[in-house]
Design an enzyme around this catalytic site. Structure first.
Site, PDB file in Angstrom:
ATOM      1  CG  ASN A   1       7.142  -5.199   8.253  1.00 21.88           C
ATOM      2  OD1 ASN A   1       7.665  -4.352   8.243  1.00 21.88           O
ATOM      3  ND2 ASN A   1       5.681  -5.354   8.061  1.00 21.88           N
TER       4      ASN A   1
ATOM      5  CG  HIS B   1       6.221  -2.166   3.677  1.00 21.58           C
ATOM      6  ND1 HIS B   1       7.002  -2.154   4.492  1.00 21.58           N
ATOM      7  CD2 HIS B   1       5.020  -2.399   4.287  1.00 21.58           C
ATOM      8  CE1 HIS B   1       6.579  -2.617   5.861  1.00 21.58           C
ATOM      9  NE2 HIS B   1       5.323  -2.817   5.661  1.00 21.58           N
TER      10      HIS B   1
ATOM     11  CB  CYS C   1       5.236   0.128   6.897  1.00 21.04           C
ATOM     12  SG  CYS C   1       5.200  -0.659   8.765  1.00 21.04           S
TER      13      CYS C   1
END
Length: 342
Positions: A295, A265, A126
């Site tokens: 996500n 993020h 990520c």
């Protein structure tokens, strides 16, 4: 900053390196809390209370990561008015590649027609979008006038255990892109990257590599699924990200209160709200897309950046902080003066 010699060779002009345009893409299929709650043994209300995620997107069966990447790439290029043939570098950040070989960036190159671009993949889970921006900045600095396209794309829906409430309620699919090149002023001020290999087990996919090749036994055991220690990840973020952000911002001669926009993020809504306060960024505008998209791995910060850009929130000279964290464990943050047109 990059040094550019005047045409007559008589002088040198200082220019910055920044983001020229952004783009993003999410698949059409909308997946609600009702869709994932039952198999995971929870309720939609539990999901929203724990994550603040309402919907997420899943790729169609005939879509691979490169298909999402190409869509986001083309949108960034269209915004910039730049043909794919003008790209010198194409960097694709993904931890869910089309296949072990060839690199997903090469498939993306073929899809968009970036025939002149040198291509490569990176996998920092990520955190990959900021790592990709750091690489693009360095490449443009050593080759003034070059254009580098950073694309972050992931399809996590293919590696989710539908019974695992720690992961299936969070993750979706998407892609985001940023075109990096010279700008008259502003642009990237600094970058902070860090890796924490001792925490590698917090986020993982055990099966499918050389240590544990996929077999009937490993598939039956679910070793090909994405696994995460949610509490451990939360502790890692709170222990490491605020300090890294403060170090980065202060190193550029700024204060945390100077930051206009925070693009993090999109891990979990509850975690993000806590992170904003812990980082001292309550006065910044935090950009969130997780309520709609969940996500999306390395794509999530890129998606949030494009959303902010497309909606006209980012103005020239605004101070923008992009912060990512994820498997490895890893973190990446960059601070820049915004120069891209919305």
């Amino acid at each position: 900053m990059a040094l550019v010699r005047d045409d007559d060779g008589a002088g040198v002009t200082m220019t910055g390196i920044g983001i020229l345009a952004t783009g993003s893409y999410v698949p059409k299929q909308i997946v609600t809390g009702d869709d994932v709650a039952g198999p995971a043994g929870v309720t939609p209300e539990w999901i929203e209370r724990k994550t603040q995620i309402v919907t997420r997107r899943y790729a169609a069966p005939d879509q691979a990561t490169s298909d999402l990447a190409a869509q986001a790439a083309n949108r960034a290029l269209e915004q910039a008015g730049v043909p794919a043939s003008a790209l010198r570098y194409l960097i694709v950040s993904t931890s869910t590649p089309d296949s072990p070989q060839p690199p997903t960036s090469y498939v993306t190159q073929d899809l968009i027609g970036a025939d002149r671009a040198a291509c490569f993949d990176i996998n920092v889970v990520c955190s990959g979008f900021v790592y990709g921006l750091a690489l693009a900045r360095a490449l443009v600095a050593q080759e003034p006038g070059a254009l580098a396209l950073v694309v972050a794309a992931d399809i996590y829906s293919r590696i989710l255990d539908v019974t695992d409430r720690k992961t299936v309620v969070l993750l979706g699919d998407g892609a985001g892109a940023a075109l990096v090149g010279q700008v008259p002023s502003g642009g990237f001020l600094d970058v902070e990257l860090a890796s924490f290999g001792h925490a590698q087990r917090l986020i993982r996919v055990d099966g499918g590599g050389t240590r544990m090749p996929l077999t009937d036994e490993t598939v039956a055991n679910g070793d090909h699924f994405f696994r995460m220690n949610g509490r451990g990840v939360r502790d890692f973020v709170m222990d490491n990200v605020p300090g890294a952000v403060q170090t980065l911002v202060e190193r550029t001669g700024h204060r945390l209160g100077d930051v206009d926009h925070f693009v993090p993020h999109q891990a979990n809504g509850v975690l993000l709200s806590e992170l904003v306060t812990r980082c001292g960024l309550d006065t910044a505008q935090t950009h969130r897309t997780l309520e709609r998209y969940g996500n999306t791995g390395s794509a999530s910060a890129a998606l949030a950046l494009d959303d902010a850009n497309q909606n006209g929130h980012l103005k020239a000279d605004d101070l923008v902080l992009i912060t990512t964290f994820g498997g490895g464990m890893s973190l990446g943050a960059t601070l820049l003066r915004w120069t891209a047109a919305s």
